[in-house]
Design an enzyme around this catalytic site. Structure first.
Site, PDB file in Angstrom:
ATOM      1  N   GLU A 138      68.468  28.257  70.278  1.00 27.92           N
ATOM      2  CA  GLU A 138      68.983  27.300  69.242  1.00 27.92           C
ATOM      3  C   GLU A 138      68.210  27.728  67.778  1.00 27.92           C
ATOM      4  OE1 GLU A 138      68.397  22.455  68.380  1.00 27.92           O
ATOM      5  OE2 GLU A 138      68.026  23.408  70.297  1.00 27.92           O
ATOM      6  N   GLU A 141      60.873  22.766  61.108  1.00 26.98           N
ATOM      7  CA  GLU A 141      60.383  22.841  62.423  1.00 26.98           C
ATOM      8  C   GLU A 141      60.254  24.250  62.849  1.00 26.98           C
ATOM      9  OE1 GLU A 141      62.384  20.103  65.318  1.00 26.98           O
ATOM     10  OE2 GLU A 141      63.358  19.283  63.572  1.00 26.98           O
ATOM     11  N   ASP A 180      72.851  23.183  66.864  1.00 30.80           N
ATOM     12  CA  ASP A 180      72.882  21.942  66.800  1.00 30.80           C
ATOM     13  C   ASP A 180      73.189  21.374  65.286  1.00 30.80           C
ATOM     14  OD1 ASP A 180      71.276  19.397  65.962  1.00 30.80           O
ATOM     15  OD2 ASP A 180      70.026  19.772  67.538  1.00 30.80           O
ATOM     16  N   THR A 181      74.046  20.398  65.328  1.00 32.22           N
ATOM     17  CA  THR A 181      74.768  19.940  63.887  1.00 32.22           C
ATOM     18  C   THR A 181      73.670  19.522  62.897  1.00 32.22           C
ATOM     19  OG1 THR A 181      75.601  17.783  64.830  1.00 32.22           O
ATOM     20  CG2 THR A 181      77.018  19.724  64.982  1.00 32.22           C
ATOM     21  N   HIS A 210      70.367  20.502  62.505  1.00 35.18           N
ATOM     22  CA  HIS A 210      69.876  21.607  61.795  1.00 35.18           C
ATOM     23  C   HIS A 210      70.769  22.288  61.050  1.00 35.18           C
ATOM     24  CE1 HIS A 210      66.435  20.877  64.271  1.00 35.18           C
ATOM     25  NE2 HIS A 210      67.041  20.987  65.611  1.00 35.18           N
ATOM     26  N   ARG A 212      69.667  11.850  62.955  1.00 35.59           N
ATOM     27  CA  ARG A 212      69.252  11.981  64.464  1.00 35.59           C
ATOM     28  C   ARG A 212      69.428  10.880  65.155  1.00 35.59           C
ATOM     29  NH1 ARG A 212      64.015  16.316  65.017  1.00 35.59           N
ATOM     30  NH2 ARG A 212      65.675  17.985  65.309  1.00 35.59           N
ATOM     31  N   GLU A 250      73.425  14.740  71.004  1.00 38.23           N
ATOM     32  CA  GLU A 250      71.928  14.291  71.145  1.00 38.23           C
ATOM     33  C   GLU A 250      71.367  13.555  69.938  1.00 38.23           C
ATOM     34  OE1 GLU A 250      68.472  17.999  71.177  1.00 38.23           O
ATOM     35  OE2 GLU A 250      69.317  17.840  69.030  1.00 38.23           O
TER      36      GLU A 250
END
Length: 291
Positions: free
Chosen positions: A159, A165, A192-193, A195, A224, A253
């Protein structure tokens, strides 16, 4: 309401999962009571954190998932002291061992894959852009880890994270390039949409760029919080996934302060939803409306 039972998934319907990172970073048997709520809302899988998980916890999770009719998915990451990018050969050997342990744990859980930032140790920075030597070391470590994962019947889904990060792997195109250069059937890419919303100029083009290198998708808002309540264009995401004939899991998520220390580590400072059932229902609505 779309319910993702086994028959529906076999017929090609989207396979929706929910990440238990919403509750915290550990595999906690006290949270297994939520498995029935996932099934009620139409989810087919629970994505569970497995770093540091003990075998008794894993066995209990597998049994509880089966009782609720859910598939297991696993999420993990590389850690300091076992960094695939390290110039220290001993640390790279530790990275191979750590990723191998994740694959073994996923297999014991009944998960066919582990998703997460396994390309570089989370929280480790050089204060410089990634270099060719780091990339070569990462490729070597992931090939070895892929060999072990393959023996476990598990795929590792790498990922990319946003620049705040991670410095090593930020974009979908770079992830696809890394996966293709690793060239191992047990190593694929993830998206991951959250990021991607930060890093990509065009979310649809980013998904298209991954093509056959995309093996896992996490649906996460720019903030998030509750999916569908932010800026991510999930309609474009759905169209792009259809465009590459993506057949893998779609995992909702979201994050919270249910574990205060974990929430603070992720810089979650306020309530982003009205509770777990609210997030579960929103994810199911997202599936029905867009996917």
């Amino acid at each position: 309401m779309v319910v993702l039972g086994v028959n529906a998934m076999d017929l090609g319907a989207p396979k929706l999962g929910f990440s238990f990172l919403y509750f915290g970073p550990r595999l906690d048997p006290a949270l297994f009571r939520w498995f029935d709520r996932l099934a009620f809302h139409g989810y087919g899988a629970a994505e569970l954190p497995i770093v540091g998980a003990e075998r008794a916890q894993v066995d209990a999770a597998r049994k509880a998932l089966a009782a609720s009719g859910l598939q297991a998915l696993a999420v993990g990451f590389a850690v300091p002291g076992a960094n695939p990018l390290s110039a220290d050969a001993a640390e790279r050997r530790a990275a191979v061992a750590h990723l191998g342990k994740l694959a073994e744990t996923a297999a014991a859980l009944g998960s066919p894959m582990v998703a997460g930032p396994m390309h570089s140790a989370y929280g480790v920075w050089t204060e410089a852009p990634p270099n060719a030597d780091e990339r070569a070391r990462c490729i070597d470590v992931l090939r070895q880890a892929g060999d072990h994962a393959s023996k476990c019947g598990v795929t590792l889904a790498l990922e990319p994270l946003n620049r705040f990060e991670c410095y090593f792997l930020n974009t979908a195109a770079d992830c696809a390039s890394l996966v293709r250069d690793i060239g191992h059937p047990a190593v694929t890419g993830a998206l991951d949409t959250h990021h991607a919303h930060i890093e990509e100029a065009d979310l649809g083009a980013a998904i298209a760029a991954m093509g056959g290198a995309l093996g896992h998708v996490q649906l996460s808002e720019n903030h998030r919080g509750t999916p569908g309540a932010g800026q991510v264009d999930f309609g474009k995401v759905a169209a792009a996934l259809r465009g590459i004939d993506y057949r893998g899991w779609l995992v909702v998520e979201a994050f919270s302060r249910m574990d205060p220390a974990f929430g603070s580590a992720l810089r979650i400072w306020r309530a982003l939803d009205r509770g777990p059932d609210d997030v579960l229902a929103a994810g199911a609505r997202l599936l029905r409306h867009w996917l």
